[in-house]
Design an enzyme around this catalytic site. Sequence first.
Site, PDB file in Angstrom:
ATOM      1  N   GLN A   1       3.036   8.604  -1.708  1.00  0.00           N
ATOM      2  CA  GLN A   1       3.032   8.812  -3.162  1.00  0.00           C
ATOM      3  C   GLN A   1       1.625   9.176  -3.612  1.00  0.00           C
ATOM      4  O   GLN A   1       1.408   9.495  -4.762  1.00  0.00           O
ATOM      5  CB  GLN A   1       3.449   7.518  -3.860  1.00  0.00           C
ATOM      6  CG  GLN A   1       4.831   7.064  -3.488  1.00  0.00           C
ATOM      7  CD  GLN A   1       5.081   5.654  -4.009  1.00  0.00           C
ATOM      8  OE1 GLN A   1       5.329   5.449  -5.184  1.00  0.00           O
ATOM      9  NE2 GLN A   1       5.010   4.678  -3.136  1.00  0.00           N
TER      10      GLN A   1
ATOM     11  N   VAL B   1      -2.017  11.082  -3.942  1.00  0.00           N
ATOM     12  CA  VAL B   1      -2.380  12.486  -4.165  1.00  0.00           C
ATOM     13  C   VAL B   1      -3.800  12.734  -3.646  1.00  0.00           C
ATOM     14  O   VAL B   1      -4.398  13.759  -3.933  1.00  0.00           O
ATOM     15  CB  VAL B   1      -2.284  12.827  -5.672  1.00  0.00           C
ATOM     16  CG1 VAL B   1      -0.839  12.750  -6.141  1.00  0.00           C
ATOM     17  CG2 VAL B   1      -3.146  11.901  -6.532  1.00  0.00           C
TER      18      VAL B   1
ATOM     19  N   GLU C   1       0.707  -8.685  -2.017  1.00  0.00           N
ATOM     20  CA  GLU C   1       1.629  -9.512  -2.808  1.00  0.00           C
ATOM     21  C   GLU C   1       3.065  -9.002  -2.673  1.00  0.00           C
ATOM     22  O   GLU C   1       3.287  -7.846  -2.318  1.00  0.00           O
ATOM     23  CB  GLU C   1       1.208  -9.539  -4.279  1.00  0.00           C
ATOM     24  CG  GLU C   1       0.978  -8.183  -4.876  1.00  0.00           C
ATOM     25  CD  GLU C   1       0.303  -8.285  -6.248  1.00  0.00           C
ATOM     26  OE1 GLU C   1       0.862  -7.741  -7.208  1.00  0.00           O
ATOM     27  OE2 GLU C   1      -0.773  -8.918  -6.333  1.00  0.00           O
TER      28      GLU C   1
ATOM     29  N   SER D   1       3.822  -0.688  -4.959  1.00  0.00           N
ATOM     30  CA  SER D   1       4.474  -1.710  -5.782  1.00  0.00           C
ATOM     31  C   SER D   1       5.976  -1.451  -5.830  1.00  0.00           C
ATOM     32  O   SER D   1       6.732  -2.282  -6.306  1.00  0.00           O
ATOM     33  CB  SER D   1       3.900  -1.677  -7.198  1.00  0.00           C
ATOM     34  OG  SER D   1       4.124  -0.413  -7.788  1.00  0.00           O
TER      35      SER D   1
ATOM     36  N   CYS E   1      -1.631  31.862 -15.242  1.00  0.00           N
ATOM     37  CA  CYS E   1      -1.364  32.864 -14.193  1.00  0.00           C
ATOM     38  C   CYS E   1      -1.004  32.231 -12.854  1.00  0.00           C
ATOM     39  O   CYS E   1      -0.643  32.939 -11.915  1.00  0.00           O
ATOM     40  CB  CYS E   1      -2.571  33.792 -14.021  1.00  0.00           C
ATOM     41  SG  CYS E   1      -3.939  33.020 -13.164  1.00  0.00           S
TER      42      CYS E   1
ATOM     43  N   HIS F   1       4.326  13.177  -4.455  1.00  0.00           N
ATOM     44  CA  HIS F   1       3.832  13.412  -5.819  1.00  0.00           C
ATOM     45  C   HIS F   1       2.804  14.534  -5.871  1.00  0.00           C
ATOM     46  O   HIS F   1       1.965  14.567  -6.768  1.00  0.00           O
ATOM     47  CB  HIS F   1       3.240  12.118  -6.395  1.00  0.00           C
ATOM     48  CG  HIS F   1       4.285  11.069  -6.680  1.00  0.00           C
ATOM     49  ND1 HIS F   1       4.009   9.730  -6.756  1.00  0.00           N
ATOM     50  CD2 HIS F   1       5.624  11.179  -6.908  1.00  0.00           C
ATOM     51  CE1 HIS F   1       5.130   9.052  -7.016  1.00  0.00           C
ATOM     52  NE2 HIS F   1       6.119   9.906  -7.101  1.00  0.00           N
TER      53      HIS F   1
HETATM   54  P1  NAD Z   1       0.776   1.035  -7.606  1.00  0.00           P
HETATM   55  O1  NAD Z   1      -0.545   1.285  -8.244  1.00  0.00           O
HETATM   56  O2  NAD Z   1       1.970   0.867  -8.484  1.00  0.00           O
HETATM   57  O3  NAD Z   1       0.727  -0.274  -6.703  1.00  0.00           O
HETATM   58  C1  NAD Z   1      -0.282  -0.506  -5.776  1.00  0.00           C
HETATM   59  C2  NAD Z   1       0.196  -1.540  -4.763  1.00  0.00           C
HETATM   60  O4  NAD Z   1      -0.807  -1.662  -3.761  1.00  0.00           O
HETATM   61  C3  NAD Z   1       0.431  -2.941  -5.355  1.00  0.00           C
HETATM   62  O5  NAD Z   1       1.692  -3.403  -4.904  1.00  0.00           O
HETATM   63  C4  NAD Z   1      -0.712  -3.763  -4.757  1.00  0.00           C
HETATM   64  O6  NAD Z   1      -0.331  -5.116  -4.533  1.00  0.00           O
HETATM   65  C5  NAD Z   1      -0.979  -3.030  -3.466  1.00  0.00           C
HETATM   66  N1  NAD Z   1      -2.332  -3.193  -2.913  1.00  0.00           N
HETATM   67  C6  NAD Z   1      -3.498  -3.446  -3.550  1.00  0.00           C
HETATM   68  N2  NAD Z   1      -4.514  -3.514  -2.678  1.00  0.00           N
HETATM   69  C7  NAD Z   1      -3.992  -3.292  -1.447  1.00  0.00           C
HETATM   70  C8  NAD Z   1      -4.547  -3.232  -0.137  1.00  0.00           C
HETATM   71  N3  NAD Z   1      -5.852  -3.419   0.109  1.00  0.00           N
HETATM   72  N4  NAD Z   1      -3.705  -2.973   0.895  1.00  0.00           N
HETATM   73  C9  NAD Z   1      -2.368  -2.785   0.679  1.00  0.00           C
HETATM   74  N5  NAD Z   1      -1.802  -2.837  -0.537  1.00  0.00           N
HETATM   75  C10 NAD Z   1      -2.607  -3.079  -1.591  1.00  0.00           C
HETATM   76  O7  NAD Z   1       0.946   2.163  -6.556  1.00  0.00           O
HETATM   77  P2  NAD Z   1       2.179   3.057  -6.213  1.00  0.00           P
HETATM   78  O8  NAD Z   1       3.322   2.194  -5.864  1.00  0.00           O
HETATM   79  O9  NAD Z   1       1.677   4.021  -5.212  1.00  0.00           O
HETATM   80  O10 NAD Z   1       2.553   3.830  -7.569  1.00  0.00           O
HETATM   81  C11 NAD Z   1       1.563   4.419  -8.372  1.00  0.00           C
HETATM   82  C12 NAD Z   1       1.624   5.943  -8.509  1.00  0.00           C
HETATM   83  O11 NAD Z   1       0.323   6.355  -8.876  1.00  0.00           O
HETATM   84  C13 NAD Z   1       1.880   6.638  -7.211  1.00  0.00           C
HETATM   85  O12 NAD Z   1       3.078   7.246  -7.342  1.00  0.00           O
HETATM   86  C14 NAD Z   1       0.744   7.648  -7.019  1.00  0.00           C
HETATM   87  O13 NAD Z   1       1.247   8.963  -7.237  1.00  0.00           O
HETATM   88  C15 NAD Z   1      -0.229   7.409  -8.105  1.00  0.00           C
HETATM   89  N6  NAD Z   1      -1.579   6.996  -7.669  1.00  0.00           N
HETATM   90  C16 NAD Z   1      -2.137   7.571  -6.576  1.00  0.00           C
HETATM   91  C17 NAD Z   1      -3.415   7.176  -6.148  1.00  0.00           C
HETATM   92  C18 NAD Z   1      -3.999   7.820  -4.911  1.00  0.00           C
HETATM   93  O14 NAD Z   1      -3.677   8.962  -4.612  1.00  0.00           O
HETATM   94  N7  NAD Z   1      -4.814   7.094  -4.145  1.00  0.00           N
HETATM   95  C19 NAD Z   1      -4.116   6.191  -6.845  1.00  0.00           C
HETATM   96  C20 NAD Z   1      -3.506   5.624  -7.991  1.00  0.00           C
HETATM   97  C21 NAD Z   1      -2.233   6.044  -8.370  1.00  0.00           C
HETATM   98 ZN    ZN Z   2      -5.311  32.010 -14.700  1.00  0.00          ZN
END
Ligand code: NAD
Ligand code: ZN
Length: 252
Positions: free
Chosen positions: A102, A104, A216, A190, A131, A120
């Site tokens: 998920q 990016v 968690e 999450s 364009c 995503h």
């Molecule tokens: P989320 O932000 O909803 O949840 C993050 C999860 O990671 C939580 O369950 C948390 O407990 C867990 N977490 C925290 N620290 C951790 C660690 N050290 N090791 C393992 N797990 C840990 O994330 P999501 O479920 O991916 O949904 C959020 C959406 O936001 C995604 O769809 C994504 O597209 C986008 N997003 C992407 C990035 C990125 O590309 N790095 C960053 C933020 C959000």
């Molecule tokens: Zn353009």
Amino acid sequence: MTDLIKRAVDDITAANHVVALTGAGISVESGIPPFRGKGGLWEKLDPMEFAHIDSFMRDPAKVWDILIREMKGVIDTAKPNDAHIALYRMQKLGKLQSVITQNVDGLHQSAGVADVIEFHGTFARQFCLKCGKTYETGMINLTQIPPTCECTGILRPDCVFFGEAIPENEMARSQVEASQCDLMLVIGTSAIVQPAAFMPVIARENGAKIIEINPEPTSLTNRISDYLIEGGAGSIMKQIADELEKAAGHAK
Ligand code: NAD
Ligand code: ZN
């Protein structure tokens, strides 16, 4: 090694088709904050105000200034951590077929993983609303907000905003991988954002084992996943890859 890590190593060893579903949590140890949870961006920002496509179209300068500028700052310099590298090590052992992410941030690819399905989209690229021309995000200069194309059109990240559909091809491939795997690692998500959170449900319905790695419990825990290994992705995944490599070495 804890009992649960040993159990995961045994389960992965016995599996024939392993897929990982990853979320923002796998990149936390690379310095990229997640959306939800402690230290998450949503503690500071309202998602619907900043990450919904309608908000972007209404006021691109505001979304660029607050959300995209901050993401670009961290993603431009982030490096893969032990968890991204462990997935690559598993791939080398023939113990990982694909990653559905998920995220990016492009860190699975930087770590060398060959088959990454970007559910995503990607933040590595921007495209022009007028364009369609694409630009590498790292090359974009933020002296002007929002940044524009040479044709004067406004640029936007090539990732999926809330309110937008999942790219067709990525959706189809993820469903195939989820239904064909016999083991799914669900790391750092999450499991709230749909339809990504449905992939473990498809896997389970098709008989796969589901192992969660997260500090968690999530909505999958005790319901869809077989067990949760509680903790940060870096250290847990590194221990798993170490053990798998050790076992592969002994088997030679
Ligand atoms: P989320 O932000 O909803 O949840 C993050 C999860 O990671 C939580 O369950 C948390 O407990 C867990 N977490 C925290 N620290 C951790 C660690 N050290 N090791 C393992 N797990 C840990 O994330 P999501 O479920 O991916 O949904 C959020 C959406 O936001 C995604 O769809 C994504 O597209 C986008 N997003 C992407 C990035 C990125 O590309 N790095 C960053 C933020 C959000
Ligand atoms: Zn353009």
